[in-house]
Design an enzyme around this catalytic site. Structure first.
Site, PDB file in Angstrom:
ATOM      1  N   TYR B  99       0.695  -1.107  -0.020  1.00  0.00           N
ATOM      2  CA  TYR B  99      -0.031   0.016   0.011  1.00  0.00           C
ATOM      3  C   TYR B  99       0.724   1.266  -0.081  1.00  0.00           C
ATOM      4  O   TYR B  99       0.352   2.359  -0.506  1.00  0.00           O
ATOM      5  CB  TYR B  99      -1.158   0.061   1.167  1.00  0.00           C
ATOM      6  N   GLU B 193       1.627 -29.752   8.015  1.00  0.00           N
ATOM      7  CA  GLU B 193       1.134 -28.609   6.920  1.00  0.00           C
ATOM      8  C   GLU B 193      -0.273 -28.318   7.284  1.00  0.00           C
ATOM      9  O   GLU B 193      -0.756 -27.188   6.811  1.00  0.00           O
ATOM     10  CB  GLU B 193       1.316 -28.853   5.630  1.00  0.00           C
ATOM     11  N   ASP B 245       0.657 -34.102   3.464  1.00  0.00           N
ATOM     12  CA  ASP B 245      -0.277 -35.073   2.573  1.00  0.00           C
ATOM     13  C   ASP B 245       0.821 -35.650   1.746  1.00  0.00           C
ATOM     14  O   ASP B 245       1.778 -35.312   1.516  1.00  0.00           O
ATOM     15  CB  ASP B 245      -1.134 -33.947   1.926  1.00  0.00           C
TER      16      ASP B 245
END
Lengths: 526, 364
Positions: B99, B193, B245
């Site tokens: 910004y 995770e 995973d």
């Protein structure tokens, strides 16, 4: 005796059914919703006026006014400076469906079935119960006539409510006032758009149009040159269908088959007629009415197989490339215009001419698809764009090489108007509403050729001007980047930003040639 | 005092970048910055240290080049923002920097930056150009991730016990350099995770029963977490096990922790932990724990990513891993950690993890 009775009955039945057919099928004629109905009424009246002026060889001056009475009721007033209509014919033209001289002639004209203006009168009657008012005058030596008409829907006959002689300040011309139920909207399918497109393709006409919101538009003529008069022609053998041939055999005045072929078709002489007869294994002196169905089929086959000269092109009245460009220029504010008017070609024995105009840049909308204008015999087609052979031809043309963007087989995008006009003795519409051109291979091929010809002109312009402008725009960005860089850099190092800015400006001048040479593609960082 | 010197150093290096550009301008040369390339083509796997290192390939970013100009401008602008932050002793988030840089260039419809990814990218460039870490440039990422275990730390003067923070645990800040470990009572660390799996284990007081530390993030591991793990390993020699995973993205999370990331290869020294081991899910787990009915079919992008990973230098000659890649390809399917819940909600904490750790069933 019984046979005669049957014929009489048949005739009556047919006349009854025409008006009733309209009642049941008004969507086919374009009166299916109030917005479209308003446009159709204006269109039928203006078409008639333009055709009348063409016949009399006067430069058309047409005044269109729509008065809104309440939310969904309008009075449409169309006034022209045409030849006027003789008193006896007025009730028939406006008060009888399928009445008109155009139906049997093979000549390019706006209306074809003579159903138009009387359909508007009928629609008025159905939605408001009001009579249609007509003023007409044929010459300054004769009085002006005033009629109030309705249609007897059972008999398909005009019903005269009022018949007067009146004073009128015009020497000749016709004025019609129709009160209808409708809805006025702006946009692509509006009366406004119809008038605008009509003005583009009739650059010899002046239109004054007053909208229901009392806005006044004036479309001035840009040429004093009248369109070439289209000559009437007889059907060409390649263009007819079997049913039509049967009907012609019944209706002919000729007593022999050879005579029929020579008299009722264009481009058939004595020799060709004999050749057709012998190919069909029919004697040349056979009586046309006495041919049996099987024999007619043989004759039809022979007609298609015999080599016959293409019909003459003088039955067509193209706008011409020059006048089409003038028309586009006066109504569309663009940077570039290109127009093409092709030579006549034939589909099913019917000659037709394709004309294409492209306007590009200027005030045209850069976002979204191009604006496609479809016209047939100088009449704008505002509905059923998706079903039209013109739309298909434009979508299937590959526009990228010509400088317009296009995704898949869609209409191209960019600030452009593409106008396609087909002029023909018999324009093949997909239905009676006459809003979409049927998909004949010959027509699609010819439209594509015209689009490509015009596209090549556009491409030369775009590549010369637009690409250079885009490059220029990018380089201009540096002028804007320099102060930003100077500020950031000055903050980072403490150097004076004015000095940095000054030096960068000088550097830009030095780097300019290499920036321009790179054509916007300096590539990846190396 | 040392802090002061450091601050001046990174601020000076940013200034030097600017001075080099000014020099170009004074010499009437097209201003340029040299940026090391952050891509696989410039990443070397160091067999000795077992970490990724950045090669010496560079690219040159020019101002007077239609294709580079905007990025050049962004580089100088973000450098200037960072220098101000350092001088004012303030820290900003990556979002803040975006910004601070974002504005429309007057007289155009061009924004200096359109997406945060653009300014993030420039920060990473600046780390390389100035040889300072993002933290040294006073820019932080959002905090992300939770940790729980029998650990006491001191952070900004506050003493915090990780085992007394209820269901949420301690949330890991983006900069963990100043944290002091006062007491660490654990045998190992499990990094996972999935935040949801962490919540499961925390609810089951797994860390208390097994005497370990559990840490999670959501998706890719942030630098704060990686640095925290590295410090716990280096200062307390705790073994670290990774629970992901069974899919190519899970494998890459492990790869980043162990060897370093391609994008931040220059920071491997501070972030990579070559001793971490992969705990699961493995192809063997799928068979052993009967997860065959709970697999997810591979999509084209899964297969493409799998192929890429299997060809990385650091996996290329690893037989164990090649066996996993092959198994996944043959199965045509992947498995999530949560597939274990099919065997019961506490299966993971009561059976799967204790068994795997006891048997040292890891992939290295």
């Amino acid at each position: 005796m019984a046979e005669i009775k049957a014929y009489e009955l048949a005739k009556q039945q047919r006349e009854i059914s025409i008006s009733e057919f309209f009642l049941k099928n008004r969507h086919l004629l374009g009166f299916d919703n109030p917005t479209r109905a308003l446009m159709m009424v204006v269109k039928e009246a203006v078409d008639n006026s333009l055709d009348a002026c063409t016949e009399m060889k006067v430069l058309p001056e047409i005044k269109i006014e729509i008065n809104q009475i309440n939310e969904n009721r309008f009075i449409v007033i169309v006034e022209d400076n045409g030849p006027g209509i003789v008193k006896q014919q007025i009730p028939n033209i406006f008060g009888k469906l399928l009445y008109g001289s155009k139906f049997h002639s093979m000549r390019q004209s706006r209306g074809q079935q003579g159903i138009g203006i009387s359909a508007a009168v009928l629609y008025s009657q159905l939605t408001t119960g009001k009579s249609t008012k007509i003023y007409s005058r044929v010459s300054s030596k004769r009085p002006a006539h005033y009629f109030e008409l309705q249609i007897d829907t059972k008999k398909n006959e005009p019903h005269i409510i009022k018949d007067d002689e009146v004073k009128w300040d015009k020497d000749h011309g016709t004025k019609i006032e129709i009160e209808i139920e409708g809805r006025y909207l702006k946009g692509k399918q509006s009366v406004d758009e119809y008038v605008k497109e009509t003005a583009i393709v009739n650059p010899h006409a002046t239109f004054v149009y007053v909208t229901p919101e009392k806005e006044k538009f004036e479309y001035r003529r840009v040429t004093e040159e009248l369109p070439r008069e289209a000559k009437g022609i007889k059907p060409h053998p390649y263009g007819i269908e079997l049913g039509q041939l049967m009907k012609m055999l019944q209706d002919t005045r000729a007593n022999t088959l050879q005579g029929f072929l020579q008299n009722d078709f264009s481009r058939i002489g004595q020799q060709t007629a004999q050749e057709i007869c012998s190919k069909a294994k029919l004697k040349a002196d056979r009586k046309p009415r006495q041919l049996e169905n099987k024999e007619i089929e043989l004759l039809f086959k022979s007609l298609q197989e015999t080599k016959i000269m293409a019909p003459p092109g003088d039955c067509l009245s193209p706008i011409t490339a020059e006048l089409l460009e003038k028309g586009l220029r006066k109504e569309i504010n663009a940077d570039f215009y290109a127009t093409v008017s092709r030579s006549p070609v034939v589909y099913r024995g019917m000659p037709f001419i394709i004309e294409v105009g492209i306007a590009y840049g200027g005030e045209l909308d850069k976002e979204g698809q191009i604006r496609l204008m479809r016209l047939a015999n100088r009449v704008p087609l505002l509905y059923q764009q998706g079903a039209c052979a013109i739309t298909e031809s434009v979508s299937e043309t590959s526009w990228k090489p010509y400088g317009l963007n296009q995704s898949g087989s869609n209409l191209p995008t960019g600030p452009a108007v593409v106008l396609v006009h087909i002029a023909s003795v018999w324009v093949p519409f997909t239905n009676e509403a006459k809003e979409a051109i049927a998909h004949y291979d010959e027509i699609i091929k010819e439209i594509k050729l015209a689009l490509q010809e015009c596209g090549r002109k556009l491409s030369i312009y775009i590549h010369k001007h637009i690409k250079a402008a885009e490059q220029r725009e990018k380089i201009d960005l540096f002028e804007k980047y320099i102060p930003e860089l100077a500020v950031s850099l000055s903050n980072l190092t403490g150097d004076k930003k004015e000095i940095l800015q000054d030096r960068l400006q000088k550097l830009l001048k030095k780097e300019l040639p290499s920036l321009e040479a790179a054509n916007g593609e300096n590539g990846k960082e190396k | 005092m040392e802090k002061m010197v450091k601050r001046n150093k990174s601020s000076e290096e940013l200034k030097n970048l600017g001075l080099k550009v000014v020099k170009d301008i004074e010499k009437n040369k097209n201003p340029s910055v040299i940026v090391p390339i952050r891509a696989l083509s410039n990443v070397i796997f160091n067999e000795k240290t077992k970490t990724l290192e950045l090669g010496d390939k560079t690219s040159t970013r020019y101002f007077f080049n239609v294709a580079h100009a905007k990025k050049f401008l962004q580089t100088i602008e973000v450098a200037s923002i960072s220098k101000d932050l350092i001088n004012e002793e303030k820290h900003a988030s990556l979002r803040d920097v975006f910004y601070m840089a974002k504005r429309t260039i007057p007289g155009t419809n061009v924004n200096l930056v359109d997406e945060q990814s653009e300014s993030d990218d420039i920060i990473e460039d600046l780390e390389l150009i100035t040889e300072n870490s993002r933290e040294q440039l006073n820019v932080n990422a959002n905090k992300n991730g939770s940790v729980v275990g029998k650990v006491t730390i001191e952070d900004s003067g506050d003493v915090i016990r990780w085992d007394k923070l209820g269901s949420g645990g301690w949330s890991i800040p983006s900069n963990v350099e100043e944290i002091k470990f006062k007491k660490v009572d654990a045998k190992y660390i499990i990094y996972m995770e999935k935040a949801a799996v962490w919540e499961r284990l925390n609810e089951d007081k797994f860390w208390d029963k097994q005497n370990c530390i559990i840490i999670s993030s959501q998706g890719q591991t942030t630098r704060g977490i990686r640095r925290l793990l590295q410090r716990l390993y280096e200062e307390f020699k705790l073994p670290i096990y990774v629970l992901c995973d069974f899919d190519s993205y899970g494998f890459y999370i492990y790869s980043v922790l162990k060897y370093g990331s391609i994008n931040l290869a220059h920071a491997s020294e501070r972030l990579a932990i070559p001793s971490v081991k992969y705990l699961g899910i493995t192809s063997n787990d799928i068979e052993k724990y009967g997860l065959q009915k709970h697999l997810i079919k591979l999509k084209d992008h899964d297969l493409a990513r799998l192929k890429q990973i299997s060809e990385y230098d650091w996996f290329k000659n690893n037989k164990q891993w090649q066996k996993e890649f092959k198994a996944m390809k043959q199965n045509g399917a992947k498995a999530e950690i949560q597939a274990l819940s099919a065997r019961g909600i506490t299966f993971i904490s009561e059976k799967y993890l204790p068994e795997k750790i006891k048997n040292k069933d890891f992939i290295d």
